[in-house]
Design a protein around this motif. Structure first.
Motif, mmCIF file in Angstrom:
data_model
loop_
_atom_site.group_PDB
_atom_site.id
_atom_site.type_symbol
_atom_site.label_atom_id
_atom_site.label_comp_id
_atom_site.label_asym_id
_atom_site.label_seq_id
_atom_site.Cartn_x
_atom_site.Cartn_y
_atom_site.Cartn_z
ATOM 1 N N GLN A 1 0.790 -1.250 -0.005
ATOM 2 C CA GLN A 1 0.062 0.044 0.053
ATOM 3 C C GLN A 1 0.872 1.138 -0.022
ATOM 4 O OE1 GLN A 1 -3.453 0.325 2.378
ATOM 5 N NE2 GLN A 1 -3.527 -1.909 2.728
ATOM 6 N N TYR A 2 0.362 2.436 -0.476
ATOM 7 C CA TYR A 2 0.776 3.634 -0.709
ATOM 8 C C TYR A 2 0.112 4.628 -0.559
ATOM 9 C CZ TYR A 2 0.057 2.204 -5.612
ATOM 10 O OH TYR A 2 -0.523 1.848 -6.747
ATOM 11 N N ASN A 3 0.489 5.798 -0.256
ATOM 12 C CA ASN A 3 -0.325 7.040 -0.289
ATOM 13 C C ASN A 3 0.173 8.056 -1.552
ATOM 14 O OD1 ASN A 3 -1.425 6.437 2.281
ATOM 15 N ND2 ASN A 3 0.251 7.183 3.434
ATOM 16 N N SER A 4 -0.975 8.913 -1.823
ATOM 17 C CA SER A 4 -0.542 9.652 -2.788
ATOM 18 C C SER A 4 -1.039 11.141 -2.160
ATOM 19 C CB SER A 4 -1.548 9.609 -3.961
ATOM 20 O OG SER A 4 -2.764 9.658 -3.667
ATOM 21 N N LYS A 5 -0.859 12.155 -2.932
ATOM 22 C CA LYS A 5 -1.048 13.419 -2.674
ATOM 23 C C LYS A 5 -2.583 13.664 -2.292
ATOM 24 C CE LYS A 5 2.696 15.845 -4.892
ATOM 25 N NZ LYS A 5 3.258 16.771 -6.129
ATOM 26 N N LYS A 6 -3.448 12.930 -2.888
ATOM 27 C CA LYS A 6 -4.915 12.807 -2.823
ATOM 28 C C LYS A 6 -5.454 12.144 -1.610
ATOM 29 C CE LYS A 6 -5.968 13.601 -7.697
ATOM 30 N NZ LYS A 6 -6.755 13.058 -8.751
ATOM 31 N N GLY A 7 -4.529 11.138 -1.077
ATOM 32 C CA GLY A 7 -5.032 10.303 0.123
ATOM 33 C C GLY A 7 -4.288 8.828 0.194
ATOM 34 N N GLY A 8 -4.864 7.996 0.814
ATOM 35 C CA GLY A 8 -4.434 6.461 0.779
ATOM 36 C C GLY A 8 -4.714 5.859 2.101
ATOM 37 N N SER A 9 -4.585 4.768 2.183
ATOM 38 C CA SER A 9 -4.561 3.774 3.286
ATOM 39 C C SER A 9 -3.420 3.275 3.977
ATOM 40 C CB SER A 9 -5.649 2.675 3.059
ATOM 41 O OG SER A 9 -5.410 1.796 1.859
ATOM 42 N N ALA A 10 -2.263 3.914 3.356
ATOM 43 C CA ALA A 10 -0.966 3.475 3.975
ATOM 44 C C ALA A 10 -0.802 4.180 5.323
ATOM 45 C CB ALA A 10 -0.040 3.659 3.205
ATOM 46 N N THR A 11 -1.675 4.137 6.480
ATOM 47 C CA THR A 11 -1.409 5.000 7.764
ATOM 48 C C THR A 11 -1.513 3.832 8.703
ATOM 49 O OG1 THR A 11 -4.043 4.296 7.936
ATOM 50 C CG2 THR A 11 -3.300 6.505 6.797
ATOM 51 N N THR A 12 -1.234 4.499 10.170
ATOM 52 C CA THR A 12 -0.986 3.511 11.145
ATOM 53 C C THR A 12 -2.121 2.349 11.328
ATOM 54 O OG1 THR A 12 -2.185 5.152 12.568
ATOM 55 C CG2 THR A 12 0.260 5.072 12.483
ATOM 56 N N GLU A 13 -3.600 3.044 10.950
ATOM 57 C CA GLU A 13 -4.497 1.881 11.022
ATOM 58 C C GLU A 13 -4.528 0.984 9.710
ATOM 59 O OE1 GLU A 13 -5.401 5.746 12.898
ATOM 60 O OE2 GLU A 13 -4.972 5.366 10.997
ATOM 61 N N GLY A 14 -4.143 1.408 8.683
ATOM 62 C CA GLY A 14 -3.970 0.533 7.389
ATOM 63 C C GLY A 14 -2.863 -0.506 7.671
ATOM 64 N N LEU A 15 -1.693 -0.098 8.152
ATOM 65 C CA LEU A 15 -0.687 -1.020 8.550
ATOM 66 C C LEU A 15 -0.938 -1.887 9.485
ATOM 67 C CD1 LEU A 15 2.361 -1.668 8.202
ATOM 68 C CD2 LEU A 15 2.847 -0.004 9.807
ATOM 69 N N THR A 16 -1.945 -1.602 10.584
ATOM 70 C CA THR A 16 -2.260 -2.442 11.809
ATOM 71 C C THR A 16 -3.188 -3.621 11.051
ATOM 72 O OG1 THR A 16 -2.262 -0.903 13.472
ATOM 73 C CG2 THR A 16 -3.557 -2.846 13.605
ATOM 74 N N ARG A 17 -3.921 -3.135 10.318
ATOM 75 C CA ARG A 17 -4.910 -4.127 9.488
ATOM 76 C C ARG A 17 -4.111 -5.126 8.398
ATOM 77 N NH1 ARG A 17 -8.279 0.507 8.943
ATOM 78 N NH2 ARG A 17 -7.259 0.975 6.857
ATOM 79 N N SER A 18 -3.302 -4.386 7.634
ATOM 80 C CA SER A 18 -2.413 -5.558 6.846
ATOM 81 C C SER A 18 -1.648 -6.494 7.579
ATOM 82 C CB SER A 18 -1.543 -4.615 5.900
ATOM 83 O OG SER A 18 -2.213 -3.718 5.089
#
Length: 240
Positions: A66-83
């Motif tokens: 997963q990766y983020n962009s200038k518009k957003g994304g799910s590579a966040t702390t929450e996303g990392l926990t889920r992955s």
């Protein structure tokens, strides 16, 4: 494979490597690779490229990028926990290896997360907590970021191998927006790991390549580090 704007997942031997036979005695790797800083494309490129190289060198199971962009994304702390939880759930907790790749800007506080307007910091203690909750015993954590050595005291154990692009007191280099790799990512994943027989060999080769490039460009040394993992190395059998 399932591609979307900011996610790639694969449930089994990904990246069209079915023609390569499984290595006898190899333990399966579950891979989580995150490009955390969305304002520069190099982190997306590195997270994706690093996962491909790992899949080409080792016997892999579930892979999530997963990766983020200038518009957003799910590579966040929450996303990392889920992955981490999702990939870990498809591993043998005692015999397989959870392989985590994180690439971003870093500071003495941790890793910068930028997804659109969202800004977070992934601290060493938070990452240690996430990894512990996966229940997987053996792990490899590779962090490509400035000051990434700050993660070693909290993460490195005989069961957790940690490789960082820099020590706790120095920056690393190569975060240009249009670049495909950072200096460390290029040296470790794109060059050394493609031909090395082990992660130890890949790290030694990458450290030498990074230092040579820093000297050529008159940069202060970043001092990449490797720590822990005494019980992990023998589980990582690279393809010939």
């Amino acid at each position: 494979m399932n591609w979307s704007a900011n996610t790639f997942t694969a449930a089994a031997s990904p990246l069209s490597v079915s023609s390569v036979h499984a290595v006898e005695g190899a333990h399966k790797l579950g891979v989580v690779s995150f490009g955390l800083f969305g304002d520069q494309g190099v982190f997306k490129s590195e997270a994706t490229g690093a996962a491909r190289v790992v899949a080409g060198r080792f016997e892999t199971g579930a892979i999530e990028v997963q990766y983020n962009s200038k518009k957003g994304g799910s590579a966040t702390t929450e996303g990392l926990t889920r992955s981490l939880q999702d990939v870990a759930s498809r591993l043998d907790a005692e015999n397989d290896v959870l392989f985590v790749i994180l690439t971003s800007h870093g500071s003495p506080d941790g890793l910068a997360i930028k997804a659109g307007r969202l800004e977070q910091t992934l601290t060493p203690s938070r990452l240690a907590e996430m990894l512990a909750k996966t229940g997987v015993r053996h792990k490899v954590v590779i962090i490509s970021a400035c000051y990434s050595g700050v993660f070693i005291p909290r993460l490195a154990t005989p069961d957790v191998l940690v490789i960082t692009a820099a020590d706790a007191d120095h920056p690393s280099f190569g975060c240009e927006d249009k670049a495909k790799w950072t200096y460390f990512g290029d040296a470790f994943f794109n060059v050394a790991l493609r031909r090395a027989e082990s992660l130890m060999d890949a790290f030694a080769g990458a450290r030498a390549l990074v230092r040579k490039r820093e000297l050529r460009e008159h940069f202060e040394p970043s001092y990449p580090l490797m720590a822990g993992g005494a019980n992990v190395h023998q589980l990582l059998v690279a393809r010939p």
